[in-house]
Design a protein around this motif. Structure first.
Motif, PDB file in Angstrom:
ATOM      1  N   LEU A  72      28.684 -23.827 -57.433  1.00  0.00           N
ATOM      2  CA  LEU A  72      27.875 -23.455 -57.920  1.00  0.00           C
ATOM      3  C   LEU A  72      26.552 -22.845 -58.064  1.00  0.00           C
ATOM      4  CD1 LEU A  72      28.695 -25.055 -61.556  1.00  0.00           C
ATOM      5  CD2 LEU A  72      29.774 -23.601 -60.381  1.00  0.00           C
ATOM      6  N   LYS A  73      26.123 -21.986 -58.098  1.00  0.00           N
ATOM      7  CA  LYS A  73      25.240 -21.651 -58.025  1.00  0.00           C
ATOM      8  C   LYS A  73      24.138 -21.103 -59.370  1.00  0.00           C
ATOM      9  CE  LYS A  73      25.288 -20.662 -54.159  1.00  0.00           C
ATOM     10  NZ  LYS A  73      25.262 -21.786 -52.885  1.00  0.00           N
ATOM     11  N   PRO A  74      22.959 -21.484 -59.156  1.00  0.00           N
ATOM     12  CA  PRO A  74      21.999 -21.035 -60.372  1.00  0.00           C
ATOM     13  C   PRO A  74      21.766 -19.919 -60.839  1.00  0.00           C
ATOM     14  CG  PRO A  74      20.378 -22.027 -58.385  1.00  0.00           C
ATOM     15  CD  PRO A  74      22.141 -21.833 -58.063  1.00  0.00           C
ATOM     16  N   ASP A  75      21.419 -19.805 -61.738  1.00  0.00           N
ATOM     17  CA  ASP A  75      20.372 -18.149 -62.448  1.00  0.00           C
ATOM     18  C   ASP A  75      19.888 -17.510 -61.285  1.00  0.00           C
ATOM     19  OD1 ASP A  75      19.042 -15.934 -63.627  1.00  0.00           O
ATOM     20  OD2 ASP A  75      19.801 -17.217 -65.993  1.00  0.00           O
ATOM     21  N   PRO A  76      19.342 -16.861 -61.278  1.00  0.00           N
ATOM     22  CA  PRO A  76      18.768 -15.618 -59.796  1.00  0.00           C
ATOM     23  C   PRO A  76      17.434 -15.849 -60.533  1.00  0.00           C
ATOM     24  CG  PRO A  76      20.499 -14.203 -60.741  1.00  0.00           C
ATOM     25  CD  PRO A  76      21.109 -15.802 -61.199  1.00  0.00           C
ATOM     26  N   ASP A  77      17.342 -15.277 -62.034  1.00  0.00           N
ATOM     27  CA  ASP A  77      15.673 -15.739 -62.305  1.00  0.00           C
ATOM     28  C   ASP A  77      15.583 -17.476 -62.593  1.00  0.00           C
ATOM     29  OD1 ASP A  77      15.673 -13.421 -63.153  1.00  0.00           O
ATOM     30  OD2 ASP A  77      17.703 -13.273 -64.791  1.00  0.00           O
ATOM     31  N   ALA A  78      15.820 -18.098 -62.089  1.00  0.00           N
ATOM     32  CA  ALA A  78      14.898 -19.925 -61.701  1.00  0.00           C
ATOM     33  C   ALA A  78      14.856 -19.944 -60.558  1.00  0.00           C
ATOM     34  CB  ALA A  78      16.081 -20.462 -62.813  1.00  0.00           C
ATOM     35  N   ARG A  79      13.404 -20.350 -60.424  1.00  0.00           N
ATOM     36  CA  ARG A  79      13.003 -20.788 -59.517  1.00  0.00           C
ATOM     37  C   ARG A  79      13.071 -22.393 -59.410  1.00  0.00           C
ATOM     38  NH1 ARG A  79       8.712 -18.835 -55.231  1.00  0.00           N
ATOM     39  NH2 ARG A  79      10.721 -16.919 -55.289  1.00  0.00           N
TER      40      ARG A  79
ATOM     41  N   ASP B 260      17.738 -32.208 -67.788  1.00  0.00           N
ATOM     42  CA  ASP B 260      18.646 -33.890 -68.938  1.00  0.00           C
ATOM     43  C   ASP B 260      19.374 -34.086 -68.031  1.00  0.00           C
ATOM     44  OD1 ASP B 260      15.673 -33.827 -70.568  1.00  0.00           O
ATOM     45  OD2 ASP B 260      16.440 -33.395 -72.184  1.00  0.00           O
ATOM     46  N   HIS B 261      20.589 -33.108 -68.031  1.00  0.00           N
ATOM     47  CA  HIS B 261      22.564 -33.861 -67.714  1.00  0.00           C
ATOM     48  C   HIS B 261      21.850 -33.259 -66.149  1.00  0.00           C
ATOM     49  CE1 HIS B 261      22.201 -33.172 -72.121  1.00  0.00           C
ATOM     50  NE2 HIS B 261      22.826 -34.473 -71.902  1.00  0.00           N
ATOM     51  N   ASP B 262      21.125 -33.344 -65.221  1.00  0.00           N
ATOM     52  CA  ASP B 262      21.689 -32.588 -63.861  1.00  0.00           C
ATOM     53  C   ASP B 262      22.587 -31.512 -63.690  1.00  0.00           C
ATOM     54  OD1 ASP B 262      19.351 -33.761 -62.772  1.00  0.00           O
ATOM     55  OD2 ASP B 262      20.853 -35.899 -62.404  1.00  0.00           O
ATOM     56  N   ASP B 263      22.731 -30.071 -64.595  1.00  0.00           N
ATOM     57  CA  ASP B 263      23.187 -28.836 -64.369  1.00  0.00           C
ATOM     58  C   ASP B 263      22.701 -28.305 -63.740  1.00  0.00           C
ATOM     59  OD1 ASP B 263      25.740 -31.085 -65.970  1.00  0.00           O
ATOM     60  OD2 ASP B 263      24.908 -29.759 -67.821  1.00  0.00           O
ATOM     61  N   VAL B 264      23.969 -27.190 -63.468  1.00  0.00           N
ATOM     62  CA  VAL B 264      23.178 -25.722 -62.599  1.00  0.00           C
ATOM     63  C   VAL B 264      22.914 -24.982 -64.034  1.00  0.00           C
ATOM     64  CG1 VAL B 264      24.449 -24.295 -61.006  1.00  0.00           C
ATOM     65  CG2 VAL B 264      25.111 -26.483 -60.197  1.00  0.00           C
ATOM     66  N   TYR B 265      21.730 -24.429 -64.282  1.00  0.00           N
ATOM     67  CA  TYR B 265      21.902 -23.169 -64.662  1.00  0.00           C
ATOM     68  C   TYR B 265      22.319 -22.218 -64.309  1.00  0.00           C
ATOM     69  CZ  TYR B 265      19.508 -21.073 -68.651  1.00  0.00           C
ATOM     70  OH  TYR B 265      18.908 -20.222 -69.765  1.00  0.00           O
ATOM     71  N   MET B 266      22.981 -22.052 -64.994  1.00  0.00           N
ATOM     72  CA  MET B 266      23.955 -20.327 -64.506  1.00  0.00           C
ATOM     73  C   MET B 266      23.082 -19.406 -66.296  1.00  0.00           C
ATOM     74  SD  MET B 266      27.330 -21.551 -64.027  1.00  0.00           S
ATOM     75  CE  MET B 266      28.490 -20.559 -63.067  1.00  0.00           C
ATOM     76  N   SER B 267      23.510 -17.980 -65.383  1.00  0.00           N
ATOM     77  CA  SER B 267      23.547 -17.219 -66.120  1.00  0.00           C
ATOM     78  C   SER B 267      24.299 -16.031 -66.710  1.00  0.00           C
ATOM     79  CB  SER B 267      23.073 -15.643 -65.463  1.00  0.00           C
ATOM     80  OG  SER B 267      23.663 -15.443 -64.323  1.00  0.00           O
ATOM     81  N   PRO B 268      24.531 -15.722 -68.530  1.00  0.00           N
ATOM     82  CA  PRO B 268      25.730 -15.559 -68.962  1.00  0.00           C
ATOM     83  C   PRO B 268      27.278 -14.955 -67.808  1.00  0.00           C
ATOM     84  CG  PRO B 268      24.002 -15.081 -70.205  1.00  0.00           C
ATOM     85  CD  PRO B 268      23.412 -15.795 -69.160  1.00  0.00           C
ATOM     86  N   GLN B 269      26.015 -13.752 -67.218  1.00  0.00           N
ATOM     87  CA  GLN B 269      27.597 -13.082 -65.851  1.00  0.00           C
ATOM     88  C   GLN B 269      27.691 -14.043 -65.068  1.00  0.00           C
ATOM     89  OE1 GLN B 269      28.070  -9.516 -66.430  1.00  0.00           O
ATOM     90  NE2 GLN B 269      29.443 -10.911 -65.073  1.00  0.00           N
ATOM     91  N   GLN B 270      27.152 -15.167 -64.333  1.00  0.00           N
ATOM     92  CA  GLN B 270      27.855 -15.867 -63.450  1.00  0.00           C
ATOM     93  C   GLN B 270      28.704 -16.913 -64.307  1.00  0.00           C
ATOM     94  OE1 GLN B 270      23.959 -17.765 -62.483  1.00  0.00           O
ATOM     95  NE2 GLN B 270      24.321 -17.248 -60.075  1.00  0.00           N
TER      96      GLN B 270
END
Length: 962
Positions: free
Chosen positions: A45-52, A432-442
């Protein structure tokens, strides 16, 4: 008075809450933290591009999110991967104690200075700045108004001081012991004790069951500075820290700021060893009962499996989403079951959790109708077995997919105008849950990729998993043990579990029948209200539309229908107590052509809501929707007005809810405060009478519907629409709905005496008694003032004065005396009842501190009468107040609160130009206001104390008037 109305409603919600006992909410398919490993490095999974995501050389991690939220400030979170689970025997409560000490001074910020620093930057301590201790984490919150380098540096500076520069002054530690003890008292409700007891029963042998973050009183009482420092140095280290920053900024520039501030942070001493968690042991079928006075009846069935330790990836999400679909479908069945004729339960809910510290868990929670717990358990067991044996239907899956996909689209559109506070909190949850933060479109793209797997067979496989494993643990909580004890629970379950079940049949989708209310009617006039940027339209039948186009929240539209009159339509001499209207839930009563279930099916996938509220000015229908759902929202409100359902089955549930409310009125000090004080501040006004058991038993459907209909028929009607919507769309639906009504009157006809409400004219002291813990009490004091609109400058003086009073009380009673978790004061001024208003002050305290609080209050009031407030103190209060005003008007909800009934009313000056009004007030005026009102001559004192040996006094003493 509004605060007590809301307190009454909140009390009702408390008793009807369907939170699983001992449950902990969790997103589906998530993985709890082990160590900080950025999941996108080990995931497909790829993270939200607006997140770094980044890591400093010292090991501290950070998450930056570039938000395009309009006119919003910056939100920061500082998370330490340490909580109560890391405490060893004899340390229970140290993690929480350290969190408290983060606000008690550091090397660069003296004790008490942090509040001043925050106030200077428009930050309200307690709401914009706060902290929370959990089982595995401690989290610090800063939401800063506006955007500037100064604000950013201030936030980073505060967190850097928290990271390693806390001083742990011995005197401050001793004072804080009382504050933490008061927090424990305040949180020690029957529900919280039942939850802890359930955890100990479910997870005996695991560390988790004995590590609630509040800690143990004896540990807090004797913890030394060395104890706190040792815990602080062990766990507050860069490798366990994550900083989250959300706002409008350049990634590279923000990274440089963070590195400059945090690069020199180095750990002190060796890293701590992992805590011993224990291992869940299978225990088989078992039962558990927790009985306590004031505890509402609730049943639960829980199944446990080993924690799923898998990375966040497409395969994990696929399984998690199948579980989510199964849970959603079963919850819809349960909602329908609660509304079925003759149902023995008021509500039920299934929840799923994957928790590293305990187990993978499924829990079904049930609120039975009073006296029908055995029948409720049998019926729920039958429904669970039906679900696990026969699975779902094709139509159920199709409806669930529509609901999920509509929610995905709303999230996508809503993210175009995000809320930075929500974004920061959401990022924190994912970290907290080691999840990938995705954008709504993703996420939508992932949903489309995974959708072929969302089949009946796929969901049914997860149903089999959800109700498998160790157990069930069958739990019951209630006010009395009675005959439905552990053995009876087991017998009832085993009898029901052996019954044959048949599959449900596919329900026929209902069509939406409320599309035509007659020929559309155009408006007569339009008035542009330029100062507030909205338009007002009048129609031939006398109805009014307020419309404000707003892009503050993309694709969100909020709607209210205001029916003028409110509580003034009822006589203070009786016989119509307002609680009958306050308990009304319009959706559950349905419409003439559709039940509540029919509405849900006909509007499946649409965004809509239907809430009813009644206050002193008006009754309101409210709804929250989007562009696509707006036509249906308007039609739903119009249908409720013109073709109500008022089903008897819904009434029986309403009666059941009211039964629990009536039995819980004395359960805690807060329940007593929220229920009994308002009648005592209204001089025996029968509108505010409370229900007793006999009244609940004899209540009839017309007693509820008759009152509600009186608030909406033959009164002026004003519709308000705020949101991301075109003017033409708003007008089109108004023309097809409310504009088609028969003529409405220009003014309401009030009941005899309906406009009368008065406070006691002479001082009184009251003692009220609760059924809670013996060390719990509330001191509550009222100084009568005046209404909100007769003299606006006086109102602003009273609001500022009460805020200063509350700040001083908190400083003395909490910070210096350590006698409460929080003391507060506030001002209420009626908008319609002339002369009715008061300043109130309160604190949750130990019963033996009741006189202390009142003595401090009177000393503080005397000082405010004798000496003018200093400019610095005035600014400390005034700056955050005005910043909050600015923040409020960045939401559609605040505009929906303000606009109805505003035009041409005395409220206009009250709502418009408020900040300037505050800044016009001088210290001399505040002193004169204190001299006028903060006096003992009319003071009403309430001591809410624990019962002892059957000690009672009349709950609503006669209110003497002059």
């Amino acid at each position: 008075m509004r605060q007590f109305i809301k307190a009454f409603a909140a009390g009702l919600a408390l008793w009807l809450a369907l939170m699983p006992v001992g449950g902990h909410a969790r997103d589906f398919g998530t993985v709890a933290p082990k160590q900080i490993i950025w999941p996108h490095e080990h995931s497909d999974l790829k993270p939200d591009p607006d997140a770094r995501f980044g890591r400093l050389p010292n090991g501290m991690t950070y998450v930056l999110y570039r938000s395009n939220a309009p006119a919003q400030g910056i939100s920061m979170r500082f998370r330490i991967r340490a909580g109560s689970i890391d405490e060893r025997e004899g340390q229970e409560g140290l993690a929480h104690f350290v969190e408290h000490m983060a606000f008690k001074g550091s090397k660069a910020i003296g004790e008490g200075e942090l509040v001043r620093v925050l106030a200077q930057n428009g930050v309200d301590y307690g709401s914009d700045a706060n902290a929370f201790t959990h089982f595995e984490t401690t989290e610090y919150v800063l939401d800063l108004p506006g955007w500037s380098d100064k604000l950013v540096q201030t936030g980073l500076f505060i967190f850097r001081e928290t990271a390693s520069n806390l001083t742990f002054d011995t005197a401050a530690i001793d004072r804080e012991r009382g504050v933490i003890a008061a927090e424990e008292r305040e949180r020690a409700t029957p529900d919280s004790r039942a939850s802890q007891a359930w955890d100990r029963a479910a997870f005996a042998g695991l560390t988790y069951a004995e590590r609630w973050p509040i800690g143990r009183a004896e540990v807090i009482a004797r913890a030394s500075r060395d104890d706190l420092l040792a815990f602080y140095h062990a766990y507050y280290r860069p490798s366990r820290a994550t900083l989250i920053v959300v706002g409008k900024f350049n990634f590279d520039a923000m990274e440089k700021k963070i590195a400059t501030v945090f690069n020199d942070w180095q750990p002190v001493g060796p890293a701590p060893a992992p805590p011993p968690l224990g291992t869940y042991q299978n225990k088989g079928l078992r039962t558990f009962v927790h009985a306590e006075k004031g505890l509402p009846e609730q049943l639960s069935l829980s199944w446990f499996r080993p924690w799923i330790d898998l990375p966040d990836a497409k395969a994990t999400r696929r399984v998690g989403l199948l579980k989510a679909l199964a849970v959603d479908i079963f919850n819809h069945r349960l909602s329908e079951g609660a509304r079925a004729a003759g149902s023995p339960w008021l509500g039920a809910e299934v929840g799923y959790d994957n928790e590293r510290l305990t187990a993978n868990q499924t829990t079904v929670t049930v609120v039975p109708k009073f006296g029908q717990s055995p029948e409720a358990l049998s019926d729920i067991v039958r429904r669970i077995n039906q679900f696990r044996t026969h699975g779902i239907t094709e139509s159920e899956l199709a409806e669930a997919l529509i609901r999920f996909e509509a929610a995905n689209e709303r999230d996508l559109l809503g993210r175009k105008t995000p809320n930075n506070v929500d974004l920061a909190s959401g990022l924190l949850d994912y970290v907290d849950h080691d999840d990938v933060y995705m954008s709504p479109q993703q996420f939508i793209d992932l949903w489309k990729e995974l959708k072929p797997a969302f089949t009946v067979a796929g969901v049914n496989a997860q149903i089999a998993y959800l109700f498998s494993g160790d157990g069930p643990l069958i739990g019951r909580q209630g006010s009395e043990r009675g005959s439905f004890d552990e053995a009876a629970l087991r017998a009832a379950f085993e009898a029901a579990d052996g019954q044959a079940v048949i599959a449900v049949t596919d329900a026929q989708a209902a069509s939406w029948p409320y599309t035509d209310f007659g020929k559309p009617v155009r408006h007569l006039s339009k008035t542009a209200i330029r100062p507030l940027g909205y338009s007002r339209y009048t129609y031939p039948n006398g109805t009014v539309l307020n419309f404000k186009a707003s892009a503050l929240e993309k694709n969100r539209v909020v709607v209210s229908v205001r029916f003028e009159g409110g509580t003034r339509l009822f006589s203070p001499d009786g016989p119509d107590p307002l609680y009958r209207a306050w308990i009304y839930d319009p959706l559950s009563w349905g419409l003439g052509k559709l039940s509540a279930d029919g509405i849900a099916r006909a509007l499946s996938g649409k965004a809509y809501g239907l809430g009813y509220d009644l206050d002193e000015e008006a009754a309101f229908l409210s709804g929250d929707t989007d562009k696509a759902g707006f036509p249906y929202q308007m039609q739903l409100m119009m249908a409720w007005l013109t073709d109500p359902g008022d089903r008897v089955d819904a009434f029986e549930n309403t009666r059941g809810n009211l039964t629990y409310l009536e039995k819980g009125l004395r359960a805690t000090p807060d329940a007593v405060l929220g229920s009994f004080v308002l009648p005592m501040l209204s001089c025996g006004d029968h509108r505010y009478d409370l229900p007793d058991a006999g009244e609940v038993r004899d209540l009839k459907p017309a007693d509820v519907t008759g009152m509600v209909r009186r608030t909406v028929n033959n009164v002026p009607i004003e519709v308000t629409v705020v949101g991301d919507l075109s003017e033409s769309a708003a007008l089109a639906m108004m023309e097809r709905t409310f504009a088609t009504l028969p003529p409405v009157p220009g003014a309401p006809v009030f009941a005899p005496g309906g406009e009368r409400l008065s406070l006691p004219q002479t001082a009184h002291s009251y003692r009220l008694f609760h059924e809670g813990r013996a060390d719990q009490a509330i001191a509550f004091v009222v100084f009568p003032t005046t209404d909100a609109v007769s003299d606006l400058r006086e109102t602003r003086r009273l609001e500022l004065l009460s805020a200063i009073l509350g700040d001083r009380l908190n400083e003395e009673v909490r910070e210096r005396q350590g006698a409460t978790y929080g003391a507060s004061a506030g001002h209420y001024g009626s908008m319609v009842f002339r002369g009715y208003g008061y300043i109130s002050a309160q604190a949750e305290i130990n019963p033996d501190k009741d006189d202390l609080f009142v003595r401090i209050l009177m000393d503080t009031a005397r000082d405010l009468r004798e000496r003018p407030v200093g400019y610095a103190e005035l600014e400390k209060i005034r700056v955050p107040m005005t910043e909050r005003l600015n923040d409020n008007f960045k939401t559609h909800g605040e505009w929906l609160r303000v606009l109805p009934g505003l035009y041409g009313s005395p409220r206009w000056d009250y709502e418009v130009g408020v900040a300037k009004q505050y800044y016009a007030i001088t210290p001399a005026e505040l002193q004169a206001t204190a001299q006028k009102y903060l006096t003992p001559e009319r003071m009403q004192r309430f001591s809410i104390l624990p019962e002892k040996d059957g000690q009672t006094e009349p709950p609503v003493p006669v209110c003497l008037k002059e």
